[in-house]
Design an enzyme around this catalytic site. Structure first.
Site, PDB file in Angstrom:
ATOM      1  N   GLU A 475      68.188  37.720  67.725  1.00 21.08           N
ATOM      2  CA  GLU A 475      68.102  38.734  68.849  1.00 21.08           C
ATOM      3  C   GLU A 475      68.051  40.075  68.181  1.00 21.08           C
ATOM      4  OE1 GLU A 475      67.844  37.864  71.750  1.00 21.08           O
ATOM      5  OE2 GLU A 475      68.303  36.087  71.618  1.00 21.08           O
ATOM      6  N   HIS A 478      64.548  40.771  67.768  1.00 19.53           N
ATOM      7  CA  HIS A 478      63.973  41.358  69.142  1.00 19.53           C
ATOM      8  C   HIS A 478      64.256  43.054  69.248  1.00 19.53           C
ATOM      9  CE1 HIS A 478      62.439  37.804  71.106  1.00 19.53           C
ATOM     10  NE2 HIS A 478      63.868  37.341  71.253  1.00 19.53           N
TER      11      HIS A 478
END
Length: 687
Positions: A475, A478
């Site tokens: 994550e 991202h």
């Protein structure tokens, strides 16, 4: 809902740094009035563009369109961040009222025939205009986007399209609400800790705390993860406990439950197929892939079939090995079932690689993983540094805010982390942008990472599993994409790239988890301070392809279900009456119907495709992994963890956002197209 205060903090730019919403001042009652004002303002801004009597140009059409909707963007990002991470009853009520309104507003812009004609006129002149590469791409993407949305349709078709979109917005909201409610209802209650034999003290403490939160003092509650499996299945000794958890997981929002999603799924699929046909496509999958790098659903299905046969063969061999363990170690052997797989996989892992996954957790204390792992890797690669900002509150007390500084000391943006699970948070893990960087608007990025780590009991450290560590690095990949994208126009900001490459940067960031310099910096025993032993590290690396038959098969099964649903015509979709039967037939078709290896998601809780942005696009993880695995090879060939490598990756890929064709950007970085061989090797699928 309570009365709305006279002052609405959402209607003015935030007084806080970086434009982060002042959530301490925002109440649920502020959202709908703010959206109503933002809709009206956006319509006025677009009307000024379409009323311009001058011939369409980039300057009088595309640029003001990029400036338009700033208030709506700000309000929407503030709301949807909360709606996914802290969906209280009041927030869910707003979401239900908002869904058809925002769909109607979106259609009023994307289907505006006059606006489309102006953009089309600029597009026709594209080769004769003196535009920058980013401006040229903006014209192309705006034109393609409005065409794809149906702006060229006639009035009757547009009216039907708007009705479909409005109904779909309501259905997807209902799907998510049903899933959240059913996941909470089906959390598994155990009367005593003895039933949870095999869990650590911290896990038992968390289960007891979850029970107390529900008024079940003295009991233990295991909450459900978004995907089919559950981390505890690898540790629980009692077979019945494993069975109860997996059965609860697989039955979420199923036919007959209080919060049944079966009919919701069927209607979503039928309406998406009808919409695709209105727009001139044979199916929703054809519609979606036509504007992705894949190009066609046939290309997607070809890749999935190519991988499914060797993956399922590997899974069968893995199952045979697990069955041997059962036969040799259990006093009364039994046929291996899905709820047994993870438990006996850990036995094989220990026998073949001498690795006890649960025993690794003391080396993965959450704060150390974050600061000395995730942040440290970003510092070594890109020169970033991080400073916590307790003065910038998030939308929930759990949220932590960090200011991010570039290598030259300049302020880059904000990073928010929301680590722990709670009943008001949807399952899974994700990144979103609260503020998108744009030179035109003068904004810097504010990005959010959400995970669902089980909170330990009071006084207990947060010890992560290796899967949790992987998710955090993923994550944050991202987040880096959102922080680094430096563009002029907000249309291209953050992670605004084709869906089937959006997972590429996040998957690349996983490579640093076991990289020697990074691992040594964060994998330290939280009590003794001892590093993770070198022989354990060596065995972890040796086991990287272990259980990949299962992992690849359960993912491919979900990707195939997505394609199967969205390959249907409207007529065929209307004939589907039994969701479970449809799933069974689809998985049989591709040979991924092994009962011991269930799909990562079943339809009634497949949030990615029925309440997220991945409809007909769940294949994108493996599609992007081709780029990811090839990029990992590039880093290994070019010095590994170096600033030079990080800067090249940032400049040529992460930093361009959506302002460049992603495959062109990849060629610029790699010097050629991606090759599939590294992926096949990683997944244990090479011949």
């Amino acid at each position: 809902m309570s009365a709305v205060p006279a002052f609405n903090p959402l209607l003015a730019p935030s007084p806080l740094a970086y434009g982060i919403p002042d959530y301490a001042a925002v109440e649920p009652g502020h959202y709908l009035p703010a959206f109503e004002r933002a809709f009206a303002e956006h319509r006025t801004e677009v009307a000024a563009i379409t009323a311009n009597p001058d011939a369409p140009t980039f300057e009088n059409t595309l640029e003001p369109l990029e400036r338009a909707g700033e208030l709506l963007d700000r309000v929407a990002r503030a709301f949807y961040t909360v709606n996914s991470a802290d969906a209280t009853d009041a927030i869910q009520e707003v979401d239900e009222q908002l869904a058809p309104l925002i769909s109607a507003h979106s259609d009023s812009i994307s289907l505006d025939g006059v606006l489309y004609a102006r953009i089309a006129a600029v597009h026709e002149q594209l080769d004769s205009l003196a535009l920058t590469p980013e401006q040229r791409r903006l014209v192309e993407r705006r034109y393609v986007g409005m065409t794809h949305s149906g702006a060229a349709l006639g009035a009757a078709a547009k009216a039907r399209l708007t009705a479909i979109n409005t109904r779909l917005s309501t259905l997807t909201t209902q799907f998510e609400k049903n899933l959240l409610a059913d996941a909470n209802d089906l959390a598994v209650v155990f009367d005593s800790a003895d039933e949870l034999e095999g869990l650590t003290d911290g896990e038992l403490s968390a289960a007891a705390e979850a029970a107390r939160d529900r008024g079940l003092d003295g009991k233990h509650v295991v909450t459900l993860t978004l995907f089919t499996g559950h981390p505890y299945l690898a540790s629980l000794v009692r077979r019945d406990a494993r069975r109860r958890i997996l059965e609860a997981s697989r039955s979420r929002a199923a036919r007959g439950n209080a919060h049944d999603n079966a009919d919701v799924v069927r209607e979503i699929v039928r309406l998406r197929a009808e919409r695709a046909e209105l727009l001139g496509y044979a199916s929703h999958a054809a519609y979606v892939t036509s504007d992705e790098t894949a190009g066609t659903p046939e290309a997607v299905r070809d890749l999935l079939r190519r991988l499914a046969a060797p993956a399922s063969a590997n899974a069968r061999r893995e199952k045979e090995a697990l069955q041997r363990i059962v036969d040799e170690t259990e006093p009364e052997p039994f046929p291996l079932e899905a709820h047994d797989w993870a438990f006996y996989t850990e036995k094989v892992r220990q026998a073949e690689y001498d690795i006890d996954a649960a025993a690794l957790r003391p080396w993965f204390e959450a704060e150390r993983v974050l600061q000395d792992g995730v942040f440290h890797a970003a510092h070594e690669l890109y020169g970033l540094s991080f400073r916590e900002r307790a003065d910038l509150p998030g939308y929930h007390p759990d949220v932590r805010t960090f200011e991010v500084f570039d290598a030259d000391g300049s302020a880059l943006g904000l990073y928010l982390l929301d680590l722990y699970t709670r009943d008001s948070k949807r399952g899974g893990a994700w990144m979103n942008s609260l503020v998108v960087q744009s030179e035109l608007r003068g904004t810097k990025p504010v990005v959010v990472n959400n995970l669902n780590v089980v909170r330990p009991g009071p006084g207990e450290p947060t010890l992560l599993t290796l899967d949790n560590v992987t998710t955090l690095f993923h994550e944050f990949g991202h987040a880096l994409h959102g922080l680094f994208a430096h563009v002029t126009y907000p249309h291209f900001g953050g992670t605004a790239v084709h869906r089937d490459v959006v997972e590429f940067p996040s998957q690349v960031n996983e490579m640093w988890i076991l990289w020697p310099e990074i691992l040594a910096n964060y994998a330290v025993h939280h009590v003794t301070g001892e590093p993770l032993p070198a022989d354990v590290v060596a065995r972890l690396r040796a086991s990287e392809t272990f259980d990949q038959g299962y992992a690849t098969s359960e993912y491919l099964a979900a990707a195939w279900l997505d394609q199967a649903w969205h390959a249907l015509s409207a007529e065929d979709a209307a004939r589907v009456t039994d969701v479970a039967a449809f799933e069974a037939a689809a998985l049989s078709d591709i040979g991924l119907d092994e009962p011991a290896v269930p799909s990562r998601y079943s339809s009634t809780y497949f949030q990615h495709i029925f309440a997220g942005g991945y409809s007909a696009g769940y294949y994108s993880y493996i599609w992007a992994e081709v780029l990811d695995a090839d990029t990992v090879e590039w880093f290994r060939e070019n010095g590994g963890l170096t600033r030079a490598g990080g800067d090249r990756f940032r400049e040529r890929l992460l930093g361009v956002g959506g302002a460049k064709d992603p495959l062109d950007a990849y060629r610029d970085f790699r010097g050629r197209d991606a090759e599939i061989a590294p992926l096949l090797k990683r997944r244990g699928l090479a011949a």
